[in-house]
Scaffold this motif. Structure first.
Motif, PDB file in Angstrom:
ATOM      1  N   TYR A 130       0.813  -1.223   0.000  1.00 12.53           N
ATOM      2  CA  TYR A 130       0.000   0.000   0.000  1.00 12.53           C
ATOM      3  C   TYR A 130       0.841   1.265   0.000  1.00 12.53           C
ATOM      4  CZ  TYR A 130      -3.363   3.526   1.554  1.00 12.53           C
ATOM      5  OH  TYR A 130      -4.134   4.655   1.644  1.00 12.53           O
ATOM      6  N   GLU A 131       1.826   1.360   0.893  1.00 12.83           N
ATOM      7  CA  GLU A 131       2.618   2.582   1.007  1.00 12.83           C
ATOM      8  C   GLU A 131       3.422   2.859  -0.260  1.00 12.83           C
ATOM      9  OE1 GLU A 131       2.359   4.787   3.296  1.00 12.83           O
ATOM     10  OE2 GLU A 131       0.977   3.606   4.542  1.00 12.83           O
ATOM     11  N   ILE A 132       3.842   1.824  -0.954  1.00 10.87           N
ATOM     12  CA  ILE A 132       4.538   2.022  -2.232  1.00 10.87           C
ATOM     13  C   ILE A 132       3.543   2.468  -3.298  1.00 10.87           C
ATOM     14  CG2 ILE A 132       5.928   0.911  -4.037  1.00 10.87           C
ATOM     15  CD1 ILE A 132       6.923  -1.042  -1.905  1.00 10.87           C
ATOM     16  N   SER A 133       2.386   1.831  -3.327  1.00 10.64           N
ATOM     17  CA  SER A 133       1.385   2.125  -4.369  1.00 10.64           C
ATOM     18  C   SER A 133       0.899   3.565  -4.330  1.00 10.64           C
ATOM     19  CB  SER A 133       0.190   1.175  -4.232  1.00 10.64           C
ATOM     20  OG  SER A 133       0.555  -0.150  -4.525  1.00 10.64           O
ATOM     21  N   ILE A 134       0.834   4.173  -3.137  1.00 13.66           N
ATOM     22  CA  ILE A 134       0.287   5.533  -3.044  1.00 13.66           C
ATOM     23  C   ILE A 134       1.355   6.611  -3.236  1.00 13.66           C
ATOM     24  CG2 ILE A 134      -1.619   4.799  -1.580  1.00 13.66           C
ATOM     25  CD1 ILE A 134      -0.108   5.984   0.819  1.00 13.66           C
ATOM     26  N   LEU A 135       2.596   6.216  -3.507  1.00 14.25           N
ATOM     27  CA  LEU A 135       3.605   7.224  -3.814  1.00 14.25           C
ATOM     28  C   LEU A 135       3.165   8.028  -5.031  1.00 14.25           C
ATOM     29  CD1 LEU A 135       6.883   5.126  -3.303  1.00 14.25           C
ATOM     30  CD2 LEU A 135       6.004   6.954  -1.823  1.00 14.25           C
ATOM     31  N   PRO A 136       3.343   9.353  -5.033  1.00 11.27           N
ATOM     32  CA  PRO A 136       2.744  10.230  -6.057  1.00 11.27           C
ATOM     33  C   PRO A 136       3.510  10.275  -7.376  1.00 11.27           C
ATOM     34  CG  PRO A 136       3.973  11.547  -4.506  1.00 11.27           C
ATOM     35  CD  PRO A 136       4.062  10.128  -3.993  1.00 11.27           C
ATOM     36  N   TYR A 137       3.764   9.086  -7.954  1.00 10.03           N
ATOM     37  CA  TYR A 137       4.455   9.040  -9.242  1.00 10.03           C
ATOM     38  C   TYR A 137       3.488   8.487 -10.275  1.00 10.03           C
ATOM     39  CZ  TYR A 137       8.243   9.285  -5.847  1.00 10.03           C
ATOM     40  OH  TYR A 137       9.043   9.636  -4.780  1.00 10.03           O
ATOM     41  N   GLU A 138       3.192   9.280 -11.297  1.00 12.87           N
ATOM     42  CA  GLU A 138       2.161   8.955 -12.276  1.00 12.87           C
ATOM     43  C   GLU A 138       2.544   7.742 -13.123  1.00 12.87           C
ATOM     44  OE1 GLU A 138      -0.641  10.292 -12.332  1.00 12.87           O
ATOM     45  OE2 GLU A 138      -0.578  12.386 -11.739  1.00 12.87           O
ATOM     46  N   ASP A 139       1.520   6.926 -13.490  1.00 12.96           N
ATOM     47  CA  ASP A 139       1.740   5.883 -14.486  1.00 12.96           C
ATOM     48  C   ASP A 139       1.047   6.292 -15.777  1.00 12.96           C
ATOM     49  OD1 ASP A 139      -1.041   4.748 -14.664  1.00 12.96           O
ATOM     50  OD2 ASP A 139      -0.665   4.309 -12.547  1.00 12.96           O
ATOM     51  N   CYS A 140       1.256   5.500 -16.822  1.00 14.44           N
ATOM     52  CA  CYS A 140       0.784   5.928 -18.152  1.00 14.44           C
ATOM     53  C   CYS A 140      -0.736   5.964 -18.251  1.00 14.44           C
ATOM     54  CB  CYS A 140       1.374   5.014 -19.230  1.00 14.44           C
ATOM     55  SG  CYS A 140       0.691   3.344 -19.218  1.00 14.44           S
ATOM     56  N   CYS A 141      -1.442   5.279 -17.347  1.00 18.56           N
ATOM     57  CA  CYS A 141      -2.903   5.268 -17.410  1.00 18.56           C
ATOM     58  C   CYS A 141      -3.528   6.514 -16.789  1.00 18.56           C
ATOM     59  CB  CYS A 141      -3.447   4.025 -16.709  1.00 18.56           C
ATOM     60  SG  CYS A 141      -3.064   2.483 -17.562  1.00 18.56           S
ATOM     61  N   THR A 142      -2.724   7.303 -16.087  1.00 25.66           N
ATOM     62  CA  THR A 142      -3.274   8.475 -15.406  1.00 25.66           C
ATOM     63  C   THR A 142      -2.832   9.798 -16.019  1.00 25.66           C
ATOM     64  OG1 THR A 142      -1.455   8.435 -13.808  1.00 25.66           O
ATOM     65  CG2 THR A 142      -3.454   7.252 -13.215  1.00 25.66           C
ATOM     66  N   ILE A 143      -1.860   9.749 -16.948  1.00 26.83           N
ATOM     67  CA  ILE A 143      -1.339  11.017 -17.474  1.00 26.83           C
ATOM     68  C   ILE A 143      -2.114  11.540 -18.670  1.00 26.83           C
ATOM     69  CG2 ILE A 143       1.006  10.705 -16.601  1.00 26.83           C
ATOM     70  CD1 ILE A 143       1.773   9.605 -19.342  1.00 26.83           C
ATOM     71  N   PHE A 144      -2.830  10.644 -19.387  1.00 23.57           N
ATOM     72  CA  PHE A 144      -3.603  11.072 -20.550  1.00 23.57           C
ATOM     73  C   PHE A 144      -5.091  10.768 -20.343  1.00 23.57           C
ATOM     74  CE2 PHE A 144       0.602  10.547 -22.489  1.00 23.57           C
ATOM     75  CZ  PHE A 144       0.689  11.682 -23.273  1.00 23.57           C
ATOM     76  N   VAL A 145      -5.615  11.108 -19.200  1.00 20.94           N
ATOM     77  CA  VAL A 145      -7.008  10.782 -18.915  1.00 20.94           C
ATOM     78  C   VAL A 145      -7.930  11.749 -19.648  1.00 20.94           C
ATOM     79  CG1 VAL A 145      -8.759  10.543 -17.118  1.00 20.94           C
ATOM     80  CG2 VAL A 145      -6.391   9.878 -16.653  1.00 20.94           C
ATOM     81  N   PRO A 146      -8.799  11.239 -20.540  1.00 23.40           N
ATOM     82  CA  PRO A 146      -9.730  12.139 -21.242  1.00 23.40           C
ATOM     83  C   PRO A 146     -10.781  12.698 -20.296  1.00 23.40           C
ATOM     84  CG  PRO A 146     -10.183   9.838 -21.767  1.00 23.40           C
ATOM     85  CD  PRO A 146      -8.924   9.845 -20.964  1.00 23.40           C
ATOM     86  N   LYS A 147     -11.346  13.839 -20.672  1.00 25.63           N
ATOM     87  CA  LYS A 147     -12.345  14.485 -19.824  1.00 25.63           C
ATOM     88  C   LYS A 147     -13.620  13.659 -19.723  1.00 25.63           C
ATOM     89  CE  LYS A 147     -10.763  19.245 -20.632  1.00 25.63           C
ATOM     90  NZ  LYS A 147     -11.127  20.584 -21.152  1.00 25.63           N
ATOM     91  N   SER A 148     -14.028  13.058 -20.834  1.00 29.32           N
ATOM     92  CA  SER A 148     -15.273  12.278 -20.841  1.00 29.32           C
ATOM     93  C   SER A 148     -15.051  10.941 -21.542  1.00 29.32           C
ATOM     94  CB  SER A 148     -16.393  13.064 -21.542  1.00 29.32           C
ATOM     95  OG  SER A 148     -16.635  14.291 -20.888  1.00 29.32           O
ATOM     96  N   PRO A 149     -14.380  10.000 -20.879  1.00 27.87           N
ATOM     97  CA  PRO A 149     -14.145   8.700 -21.515  1.00 27.87           C
ATOM     98  C   PRO A 149     -15.447   7.942 -21.724  1.00 27.87           C
ATOM     99  CG  PRO A 149     -13.546   8.627 -19.202  1.00 27.87           C
ATOM    100  CD  PRO A 149     -13.846  10.066 -19.509  1.00 27.87           C
ATOM    101  N   LYS A 150     -15.510   7.195 -22.799  1.00 22.28           N
ATOM    102  CA  LYS A 150     -16.687   6.407 -23.135  1.00 22.28           C
ATOM    103  C   LYS A 150     -16.827   5.264 -22.141  1.00 22.28           C
ATOM    104  CE  LYS A 150     -19.846   6.322 -26.483  1.00 22.28           C
ATOM    105  NZ  LYS A 150     -20.669   7.505 -26.839  1.00 22.28           N
TER     106      LYS A 150
END
Length: 398
Positions: free
Chosen positions: A332-352
């Motif tokens: 858990y403590e590793i997972s919540i470190l604030p380093y972005e992965d590729c699924c969170t950097i290009f998040v569309p505003k209104s995904p289908k």
């Protein structure tokens, strides 16, 4: 008299019928590998039981390792004596004195039918000896503080006084290999852990998009893998250079469909790794309805691009349940470190949230992603994570 054995019990494995021998062999091999830092400790087995012979090692660190090995239902420190009534009585007395208890119960089991006293008779013989030779102890057959177990087998008698819960499940490696899509968040490491608990040997794949994702994000994934290795064998992590393909997807495809199409590209690349590594399935941390790409319609659209089965251990779990497990396995403590992965950097505003296969196929037909997919596969870096970080090895996939 010192405890010199750890008795290993397996639960579900006992139901495997004719296949039980291969499961027990896998458990013995996995456990011996885990104990490589204790050179004198040996894993032995007899009919229906497995033991760790301590041979002078302190039991506590070995017990901690055993508790994390899948396939072990429970374990106990054990005193081993000959099948002699006087030795059994003295060992049981020693076990009682070592326990933090005021009430006790004796539970004898005579596996060796040539032993002259039956189980009930041994309960009386040993119990009487304990009462005569101690002060302040009483017998409680219903809810004792400690249960002194006396197991009389053909080769020896084993006395235990504490039952320690193990990790359960099946030995890693008995259910084939699966490729875990490891993002670096909370969910995917837990999914990997639960797959391993069912006997799965994991490899992992991570999609890395520098400069949008940092080296710290990459290291975060490797650190999570090290935590998972603590529960199983070594794990290969396949790092995919995903920047070019990800940029291409979000440039060429409609914003609302880009996330689904990106997941389809990931599955295509993951399938190529499976073919290369002789892996039989994919494992993901998807949880039904948690995000837009995890609706039933999205999973239906994403699954279209692979014929490989997709294992989703978290599919019906509440987020709180997943978080609890992540804390339990120390990810858990590793997972919540604030380093972005590729699924969170290009998040569309209104995904289908309800993408259609025919619509996606029509969109993908407008642009040839083939060269970028092949380039990403060719650039994969494979990192071999073992129990110790200094044992990490690097290799090229192709």
């Amino acid at each position: 008299m010192q405890y010199d054995h750890i008795l290993i019990r397996y639960g579900e494995m006992a139901l495997k019928g004719k296949n039980i021998r291969s499961f027990i062999q896998a458990l013995q091999e996995n456990l011996q590998v885990k104990l490589k830092d204790f050179p004198n400790a040996k894993v032995k087995r007899t009919q229906g039981r497995m033991f760790v012979l301590l041979n002078g090692h302190e039991p506590e660190p070995i017990i901690e390792i055993c508790k994390k090995v899948f396939g072990i239902h429970s374990l106990s420190l054990a005193l081993k004596v000959e099948n002699d009534v006087e030795q059994i009585k003295e060992a049981a007395l020693e076990a009682l004195k070592k326990a933090d208890a005021r009430t006790f119960k004796v539970a004898a089991k005579r596996v060796d039918k040539n032993f002259p006293h039956g189980s009930l008779e041994m309960n009386q013989i040993v119990g009487s000896h304990l009462l005569v030779n101690t002060e302040g102890y009483t017998v409680d057959v219903h809810e004792p503080d400690v249960e002194i177990k006396v197991e009389i087998r053909e080769e020896a008698t084993y006395i235990t006084s504490e039952n320690i819960s193990g990790a359960g499940g099946l030995p890693v490696g008995t259910a084939g290999k699966s490729l875990l899509l490891l993002s670096g968040g909370i969910d995917s490491p837990v999914a990997g852990y639960l797959a391993m608990k069912r006997g799965v040997q994991l490899e992992a794949i991570h999609f890395h998009s520098p400069p949008y994702t940092s080296e710290r994000a990459r290291q975060k994934v490797l650190d999570l893998t090290k935590k998972l290795v603590g529960y199983g064998k070594s794990i290969k992590v396949h790092i995919v250079p995903f920047t070019k393909l990800q940029q291409e997807i979000f440039r060429e495809m409609p914003d609302s469909y880009a996330m689904t199409i990106m997941r389809r590209m990931m599955f295509r690349i993951a399938e190529a790794v499976c073919e290369q590594e002789n892996i039989l399935s994919l494992t993901t941390g998807e949880n039904l309805g948690q995000v837009a790409s995890q609706t039933m319609e999205s999973m239906h659209a994403i699954n279209e691009v692979t014929n490989y089965p997709v294992i989703r251990p978290l599919i019906a779990m509440d987020k709180a349940e997943v978080v609890d497990i992540s804390k339990e396995i120390d990810t858990y403590e590793i997972s919540i470190l604030p380093y972005e992965d590729c699924c969170t950097i290009f998040v569309p505003k209104s995904p289908k949230t309800r993408p259609r296969r025919d619509k996606i196929n029509a969109l993908e037909a407008r642009h040839d992603f083939g060269p970028s997919i092949e380039e990403a596969i060719a650039g994969i870096e494979t990192i071999h994570i073992t129990a110790k970080s200094e044992d990490t090895e690097f290799e090229d996939l192709l």
